[in-house]
Every structure is written in structure tokens, then in C-alpha cells.
Design a protein around this motif. Structure first.
Motif, PDB file in Angstrom:
ATOM      1  N   ARG A  13      16.638   3.482  -2.275  1.00  0.00           N
ATOM      2  CA  ARG A  13      15.531   4.410  -2.008  1.00  0.00           C
ATOM      3  C   ARG A  13      15.126   4.371  -0.536  1.00  0.00           C
ATOM      4  O   ARG A  13      14.811   5.403   0.047  1.00  0.00           O
ATOM      5  N   MET A  14      15.141   3.193   0.070  1.00  0.00           N
ATOM      6  CA  MET A  14      14.760   3.100   1.476  1.00  0.00           C
ATOM      7  C   MET A  14      15.814   3.784   2.350  1.00  0.00           C
ATOM      8  O   MET A  14      15.472   4.497   3.303  1.00  0.00           O
ATOM      9  N   GLU A  15      17.101   3.598   2.012  1.00  0.00           N
ATOM     10  CA  GLU A  15      18.160   4.264   2.776  1.00  0.00           C
ATOM     11  C   GLU A  15      18.073   5.784   2.630  1.00  0.00           C
ATOM     12  O   GLU A  15      18.345   6.524   3.580  1.00  0.00           O
ATOM     13  N   GLU A  16      17.676   6.219   1.435  1.00  0.00           N
ATOM     14  CA  GLU A  16      17.505   7.658   1.218  1.00  0.00           C
ATOM     15  C   GLU A  16      16.386   8.203   2.097  1.00  0.00           C
ATOM     16  O   GLU A  16      16.513   9.272   2.704  1.00  0.00           O
ATOM     17  N   MET A  17      15.274   7.454   2.202  1.00  0.00           N
ATOM     18  CA  MET A  17      14.157   7.890   3.042  1.00  0.00           C
ATOM     19  C   MET A  17      14.591   7.957   4.506  1.00  0.00           C
ATOM     20  O   MET A  17      14.328   8.943   5.200  1.00  0.00           O
ATOM     21  N   ILE A  18      15.288   6.925   4.972  1.00  0.00           N
ATOM     22  CA  ILE A  18      15.720   6.894   6.370  1.00  0.00           C
ATOM     23  C   ILE A  18      16.672   8.061   6.646  1.00  0.00           C
ATOM     24  O   ILE A  18      16.528   8.775   7.643  1.00  0.00           O
ATOM     25  N   ARG A  19      17.646   8.252   5.753  1.00  0.00           N
ATOM     26  CA  ARG A  19      18.635   9.318   5.939  1.00  0.00           C
ATOM     27  C   ARG A  19      17.977  10.697   5.926  1.00  0.00           C
ATOM     28  O   ARG A  19      18.274  11.558   6.770  1.00  0.00           O
ATOM     29  N   THR A  20      17.045  10.919   4.978  1.00  0.00           N
ATOM     30  CA  THR A  20      16.372  12.215   4.865  1.00  0.00           C
ATOM     31  C   THR A  20      15.551  12.519   6.104  1.00  0.00           C
ATOM     32  O   THR A  20      15.637  13.618   6.683  1.00  0.00           O
ATOM     33  N   LEU A  21      14.770  11.546   6.556  1.00  0.00           N
ATOM     34  CA  LEU A  21      13.935  11.768   7.741  1.00  0.00           C
ATOM     35  C   LEU A  21      14.785  11.954   8.988  1.00  0.00           C
ATOM     36  O   LEU A  21      14.494  12.800   9.837  1.00  0.00           O
ATOM     37  N   ARG A  22      15.854  11.178   9.085  1.00  0.00           N
ATOM     38  CA  ARG A  22      16.743  11.300  10.240  1.00  0.00           C
ATOM     39  C   ARG A  22      17.345  12.710  10.307  1.00  0.00           C
ATOM     40  O   ARG A  22      17.344  13.362  11.358  1.00  0.00           O
ATOM     41  N   ASP A  41       1.939   8.966   2.099  1.00  0.00           N
ATOM     42  CA  ASP A  41       2.676  10.104   1.516  1.00  0.00           C
ATOM     43  C   ASP A  41       4.154   9.771   1.350  1.00  0.00           C
ATOM     44  O   ASP A  41       4.779  10.122   0.339  1.00  0.00           O
ATOM     45  N   LEU A  42       4.738   9.099   2.355  1.00  0.00           N
ATOM     46  CA  LEU A  42       6.145   8.702   2.258  1.00  0.00           C
ATOM     47  C   LEU A  42       6.354   7.690   1.143  1.00  0.00           C
ATOM     48  O   LEU A  42       7.367   7.721   0.437  1.00  0.00           O
ATOM     49  N   SER A  43       5.389   6.800   0.988  1.00  0.00           N
ATOM     50  CA  SER A  43       5.458   5.797  -0.076  1.00  0.00           C
ATOM     51  C   SER A  43       5.512   6.463  -1.450  1.00  0.00           C
ATOM     52  O   SER A  43       6.315   6.088  -2.313  1.00  0.00           O
ATOM     53  N   ARG A  44       4.668   7.480  -1.643  1.00  0.00           N
ATOM     54  CA  ARG A  44       4.654   8.186  -2.924  1.00  0.00           C
ATOM     55  C   ARG A  44       5.932   9.000  -3.134  1.00  0.00           C
ATOM     56  O   ARG A  44       6.503   9.018  -4.224  1.00  0.00           O
ATOM     57  N   LYS A  45       6.379   9.679  -2.091  1.00  0.00           N
ATOM     58  CA  LYS A  45       7.543  10.562  -2.219  1.00  0.00           C
ATOM     59  C   LYS A  45       8.808   9.790  -2.556  1.00  0.00           C
ATOM     60  O   LYS A  45       9.621  10.225  -3.397  1.00  0.00           O
ATOM     61  N   PHE A  46       9.013   8.634  -1.909  1.00  0.00           N
ATOM     62  CA  PHE A  46      10.261   7.886  -2.092  1.00  0.00           C
ATOM     63  C   PHE A  46      10.096   6.665  -3.002  1.00  0.00           C
ATOM     64  O   PHE A  46      11.031   5.890  -3.159  1.00  0.00           O
ATOM     65  N   GLN A  47       8.899   6.522  -3.581  1.00  0.00           N
ATOM     66  CA  GLN A  47       8.625   5.425  -4.524  1.00  0.00           C
ATOM     67  C   GLN A  47       8.914   4.069  -3.889  1.00  0.00           C
ATOM     68  O   GLN A  47       9.678   3.254  -4.412  1.00  0.00           O
ATOM     69  N   LEU A  48       8.309   3.873  -2.717  1.00  0.00           N
ATOM     70  CA  LEU A  48       8.474   2.636  -1.976  1.00  0.00           C
ATOM     71  C   LEU A  48       7.112   2.031  -1.670  1.00  0.00           C
ATOM     72  O   LEU A  48       6.094   2.743  -1.602  1.00  0.00           O
ATOM     73  N   SER A  49       7.084   0.727  -1.445  1.00  0.00           N
ATOM     74  CA  SER A  49       5.841   0.087  -1.021  1.00  0.00           C
ATOM     75  C   SER A  49       5.539   0.455   0.426  1.00  0.00           C
ATOM     76  O   SER A  49       6.440   0.859   1.168  1.00  0.00           O
ATOM     77  N   ASN A  50       4.280   0.295   0.828  1.00  0.00           N
ATOM     78  CA  ASN A  50       3.916   0.586   2.218  1.00  0.00           C
ATOM     79  C   ASN A  50       4.729  -0.262   3.191  1.00  0.00           C
ATOM     80  O   ASN A  50       5.132   0.196   4.260  1.00  0.00           O
ATOM     81  N   ASN A  51       4.961  -1.503   2.810  1.00  0.00           N
ATOM     82  CA  ASN A  51       5.717  -2.400   3.675  1.00  0.00           C
ATOM     83  C   ASN A  51       7.162  -1.917   3.828  1.00  0.00           C
ATOM     84  O   ASN A  51       7.738  -1.956   4.930  1.00  0.00           O
ATOM     85  N   SER A  52       7.760  -1.409   2.739  1.00  0.00           N
ATOM     86  CA  SER A  52       9.138  -0.902   2.797  1.00  0.00           C
ATOM     87  C   SER A  52       9.219   0.356   3.661  1.00  0.00           C
ATOM     88  O   SER A  52      10.173   0.557   4.410  1.00  0.00           O
ATOM     89  N   VAL A  53       8.186   1.207   3.541  1.00  0.00           N
ATOM     90  CA  VAL A  53       8.149   2.417   4.366  1.00  0.00           C
ATOM     91  C   VAL A  53       8.110   2.036   5.840  1.00  0.00           C
ATOM     92  O   VAL A  53       8.818   2.630   6.670  1.00  0.00           O
ATOM     93  N   ARG A  54       7.295   1.026   6.173  1.00  0.00           N
ATOM     94  CA  ARG A  54       7.195   0.605   7.577  1.00  0.00           C
ATOM     95  C   ARG A  54       8.540   0.081   8.081  1.00  0.00           C
ATOM     96  O   ARG A  54       8.938   0.356   9.223  1.00  0.00           O
ATOM     97  N   LYS A  55       9.270  -0.658   7.234  1.00  0.00           N
ATOM     98  CA  LYS A  55      10.583  -1.170   7.640  1.00  0.00           C
ATOM     99  C   LYS A  55      11.555  -0.008   7.900  1.00  0.00           C
ATOM    100  O   LYS A  55      12.325  -0.031   8.861  1.00  0.00           O
ATOM    101  N   GLY A  56      11.493   1.001   7.029  1.00  0.00           N
ATOM    102  CA  GLY A  56      12.353   2.168   7.221  1.00  0.00           C
ATOM    103  C   GLY A  56      12.023   2.916   8.497  1.00  0.00           C
ATOM    104  O   GLY A  56      12.916   3.345   9.240  1.00  0.00           O
ATOM    105  N   LEU A  57      10.728   3.046   8.773  1.00  0.00           N
ATOM    106  CA  LEU A  57      10.304   3.730   9.998  1.00  0.00           C
ATOM    107  C   LEU A  57      10.682   2.931  11.243  1.00  0.00           C
ATOM    108  O   LEU A  57      10.974   3.509  12.290  1.00  0.00           O
ATOM    109  N   ASP A  58      10.686   1.603  11.111  1.00  0.00           N
ATOM    110  CA  ASP A  58      11.121   0.767  12.236  1.00  0.00           C
ATOM    111  C   ASP A  58      12.565   1.091  12.619  1.00  0.00           C
ATOM    112  O   ASP A  58      12.935   1.046  13.805  1.00  0.00           O
ATOM    113  N   THR A  59      13.396   1.395  11.613  1.00  0.00           N
ATOM    114  CA  THR A  59      14.790   1.768  11.892  1.00  0.00           C
ATOM    115  C   THR A  59      14.845   3.039  12.731  1.00  0.00           C
ATOM    116  O   THR A  59      15.623   3.137  13.689  1.00  0.00           O
TER     117      THR A  59
END
Length: 462
Positions: A13-22, A41-59
Motif C-alpha cells: 500500500r505504501m509503494e502504491e501511494m508513492i507510485r501514484t503520487l509520483r 487524507d492520504l492516510s484514509r485514501k491508501f489505508q496507511l498510518s500517519n507515520n507510514s504516510v510520512r515515510k512515503g512522503l520522505d521518499t
């Protein structure tokens, strides 16, 4: 669910979020300076924790696509040259003036700052674009009907990505780039082969201007009157251009096809009527400058210098006449046994193996958009593929008969309507040149063409 399965699902799910946003950032869905949706909003859309969203955004931050603004959000960053997607676009240099390409690419760049278009000049020579595609040297190509037909006949059309036709295009344009119900290039601009004439020359001699009733004999008669010895010729076109001489084949009113014995027959048919009419034009005293047939551009140059009164040309080519200091206009081609004319279409093709197909699709969508096509309509004489843009009349139109093309759409034809391949047409031209030069009778011409067309594919005559 085991911890191992849970970790795998989370990572997916985190890779999907990163790929989609990229992909959205690269495709220009977010402008530079615009903020991504909130972490919640990203957390809800991709069913991720806030911490996971932040890690994805760091990428994405590490990739140089976004920058974190404390207590505000994640803002789209202006890309560096290393961060940009590069589309290698094969194009004809003449499209700079015939399609306002530099301006349109600049506008696309403003809307898609993470995509850079690298224009690469291409040639009309058969096989040239095919080689570029085969060796993955371009991601897109501006392709005319001649080069597309070359791909088709060489069974290389699968190098191109099928596209969905855009709804606003003139429907008849699809014919030029279709194969087995798939569209392999998106129509961009088009033009039939037409006449362009100097209105002042006609007015000075009180001659009626060309209209759809003209035959080629009418053209010859009027061109003879317009010609002035040692000053100007009456009519001119580039004799050997495939976009010109093939018109006369199309106007024979017949199609080259094999008979019940599997052979082509030319004798005692109308197939060579057009070729014979070319010879009539060439040898009419004072009408046609025999020694000047070097290129299509020569016609527009002589016309602009008022050294010829009528030319066979296209809407594309009359872009070279913008600075003419006299009034000119356009008319349908004269007719012979039929009213057919060639319609030339330039399309936008995407390389099927391109690694930036998503970005290339964004460029195609922009170039055929109402906005881009209206720029072409307002700034050039080329006809946009977008129907509403083409018919825009928001200002005084010049030439005054610009919209004439709409009335002759039923006459539009392509190379394939001759019934011959490009190779057959090229070989046939060699025989026609001998006839036009006076080295062949019509009977020997017919025999020579039959011999060429009835080869068995190995160079032997069947």
C-alpha cells in the motif's frame, strides 16, 4: 493474518501511494507550488498510518519532487534537470511554422514542469522513423500518412501504442492511421492538396477565379493566358513529389487491382489518363517551368515572388506565404475523371516500448486539446484535427476561402486508394518519368507499368 503477511500488505500500500503520487506529479496533475492532499487524507485514501504516510512522503522528498513546509504541508517542488522526465519527440522541422510547435511545447512545459520535451528532427525517407523506433531512440513521433504506411507495409506498426481517438476530431481523419480497428497515431493537423492562386493576376486580365467546376483543361487554358514570356509562368508544382503526382492517379477514376488471373492490367483502361494529363501540362508552351521542379518549397517561393500565378499546394505549405505582399486565395483542384484529391494528415504516435508512455500521452492530450488546436487555427493556415477549433471564425479569415476545405471533404483520398503499395508507386514513378520526358509512348508506358506490378516479389516477372 500473520505479521509477515501484514507487513507485506502495508509495504504494497505504501509503494502504491508513492507510485501514484509520483506519476501524478510527473504528469502535471499538481502544479509547482501546489500542495499535496493532507497526510490525514492520504492516510484514509491508501489505508496507511500517519507515520507510514510520512515515510512515503520522505521518499518523494529524497527524489526532489516535493518539499516539506513545517506546519503547512508538502509542496510540489520545481524540478531540477535530473528530476525531469524526458520525452524524445521525433518531429518535422516545418511543424515549427505549420503547427506553432515551439510555442505549444513551451506552454506544455509550464503546465508539466517535471516533463521536458527533447525535439529530434526526423526525415521523410522511408525506413528512417522505423529505424528510430526499432532502436528505441525516440518516445514519440509526428508521423505523416506516408511514414505510417511504410510502417504498415513493413509489418512494424506494432512498434506504436494504440490510442483512443479524441471525441472532437474530424471522424474521417482516423482512416489515415487505423489498422484492424486500432488507431496508431492521433490526428494533429491535416490538409488536402489544393490550388493557390494570385488574385491580382486574375483581376488584371479579367479572368474568372478558379472554382470547383474547373477541369485540368480549364487550368491549362487559363494558365496559358496568365503566363508572360520571360516574366512569369501560369502554373507550377513539384512534379515528382508523391503528394502531388499521385493525385493524377487518383483522378483516373479507377483503382489498380488484379484481374481474375491475378495480374494487373493497364492497357485499355483509364488508369493512365492522369499520367497523360501531366504530360499535357508539361508541354503546354509557357505554362509550366520544366527545369525548376526541385522541391515543393520551390513552388511557394516562385509564387511569393509573383513568378507563377497558380500552384498546386497544401494548407501546410501556404504558411510560407504569410509575408506575401499581394492577395492570394485557395480553390479545389481541377478534376479529370473524378474529383479526388490527396488528404495529408500529420499524427502523433507513441512508441510502444517507451519508458515514458504516461508522459507522452499527456503531451498528445495537450496537443489535440481545444486550447492547443485553437492556437494552430489562429496563428497558422494549417487545419486543426479538432473540428470546432478548425471551424473557428473569430477574426477576419485570410485567405478568404479558407473554409473551402469543408466543401470538398468527400473528395479526400489517401495513397492506399490507388490500390498500390508505396514500393509499387515508387517503381511506377520511374516509368512515368520516362514517359513525361518523351522517351516512352503511352503503349510502352502501360507495358512497363504492367511489368513492374506483375513482379512475383522476388524481382522476377510473373
Amino acid at each position: 493474518m500473520s505479521d509477515k503477511q501484514s507487513r507485506k500488505t502495508f509495504r504494497t500500500r505504501m509503494e502504491e501511494m508513492i507510485r501514484t503520487l509520483r506519476e501524478q506529479i510527473m504528469a502535471g496533475h499538481y502544479a509547482v507550488g501546489e500542495y499535496l492532499p493532507s497526510e490525514l487524507d492520504l492516510s484514509r485514501k491508501f489505508q496507511l498510518s500517519n507515520n507510514s504516510v510520512r515515510k512515503g512522503l520522505d521518499t518523494l522528498v529524497e527524489e526532489g519532487l516535493v518539499e516539506k513546509i513545517p506546519r503547512v504541508g508538502n509542496r510540489i517542488k520545481a524540478p531540477s534537470s535530473e528530476d525531469q522526465i524526458v520525452i524524445r519527440l521525433g518531429y518535422y522541422p516545418i511543424i515549427d511554422s505549420q503547427g506553432e510547435l515551439p510555442y505549444l511545447l513551451n506552454e506544455f512545459q509550464k503546465r508539466h514542469p517535471h516533463i521536458r520535451v527533447e525535439p529530434i528532427q526526423i526525415s521523410d525517407a522511408r525506413g528512417y522513423v522505423r529505424d528510430l523506433l526499432t532502436h528505441d531512440m525516440i518516445d514519440m513521433a509526428m508521423m505523416n500518412t506516408y511514414l505510417y504506411q511504410d510502417l504498415l507495409e513493413e509489418q512494424a506498426v506494432e512498434l506504436l501504442e494504440p490510442q483512443e481517438p479524441f471525441e472532437e476530431m474530424y471522424p474521417f481523419l482516423k482512416k489515415a492511421f487505423q489498422y484492424k480497428d486500432e488507431l496508431y497515431a492521433q490526428p494533429f493537423i491535416f490538409s488536402p492538396v489544393i490550388l493557390c492562386y494570385n488574385r491580382e493576376h486574375f483581376a488584371s486580365l479579367q479572368l474568372p477565379e478558379p472554382d470547383s467546376s474547373w477541369t485540368w483543361d480549364d487550368l491549362i487554358a487559363n494558365a496559358s493566358k496568365l503566363a508572360i514570356h520571360n516574366e512569369r509562368f501560369g502554373f507550377y508544382y513539384h512534379l515528382l513529389s508523391p503528394n502531388r503526382w499521385i493525385v493524377f492517379l487518383l483522378q483516373s477514376g479507377e483503382v489498380f487491382r488484379r484481374d481474375e488471373d491475378g495480374r494487373y492490367r493497364v492497357h485499355e483502361t483509364r488508369l493512365l489518363d492522369g499520367i497523360e494529363k501531366v504530360r499535357d501540362i508539361l508541354y503546354q508552351p509557357g505554362v509550366y517551368p520544366l527545369l525548376l521542379s526541385a522541391s515543393s518549397g520551390e513552388a511557394e517561393r516562385l509564387f511569393k515572388e509573383q513568378q507563377v500565378s497558380i500552384i498546386m499546394t497544401t494548407y501546410f505549405s501556404i504558411n510560407n506565404l504569410k509575408e506575401a505582399d499581394f492577395e492570394f486565395d485557395v480553390a479545389p483542384l481541377p478534376h479529370l475523371n473524378s474529383f479526388n484529391t490527396l488528404n495529408l494528415t500529420i499524427g502523433l504516435a507513441i512508441h510502444k516500448r517507451s519508458k515514458v508512455k504516461s508522459a507522452a500521452k499527456q503531451l498528445v492530450d495537450f496537443l489535440v486539446s481545444d486550447e492547443a488546436q485553437r492556437v494552430i487555427r489562429k496563428e497558422t493556415f494549417s487545419i486543426p484535427a479538432h473540428k470546432q477549433a478548425a471551424q473557428w471564425t473569430g477574426q477576419t479569415v485570410y485567405p478568404t476561402r479558407y473554409q473551402m476545405y469543408k466543401e470538398i471533404i468527400p473528395s479526400f483520398s489517401t495513397f492506399t486508394d490507388t490500390g498500390l503499395t508505396l514500393k509499387q508507386l515508387e517503381d511506377m514513378l520511374s516509368e512515368c518519368k520516362l514517359y513525361w520526358s518523351g522517351l516512352r509512348t503511352k503503349e510502352r508506358l502501360a507495358a512497363g507499368i504492367e511489368a513492374i506490378l506483375n513482379q512475383d516479389g522476388t524481382g522476377r516477372y510473373s
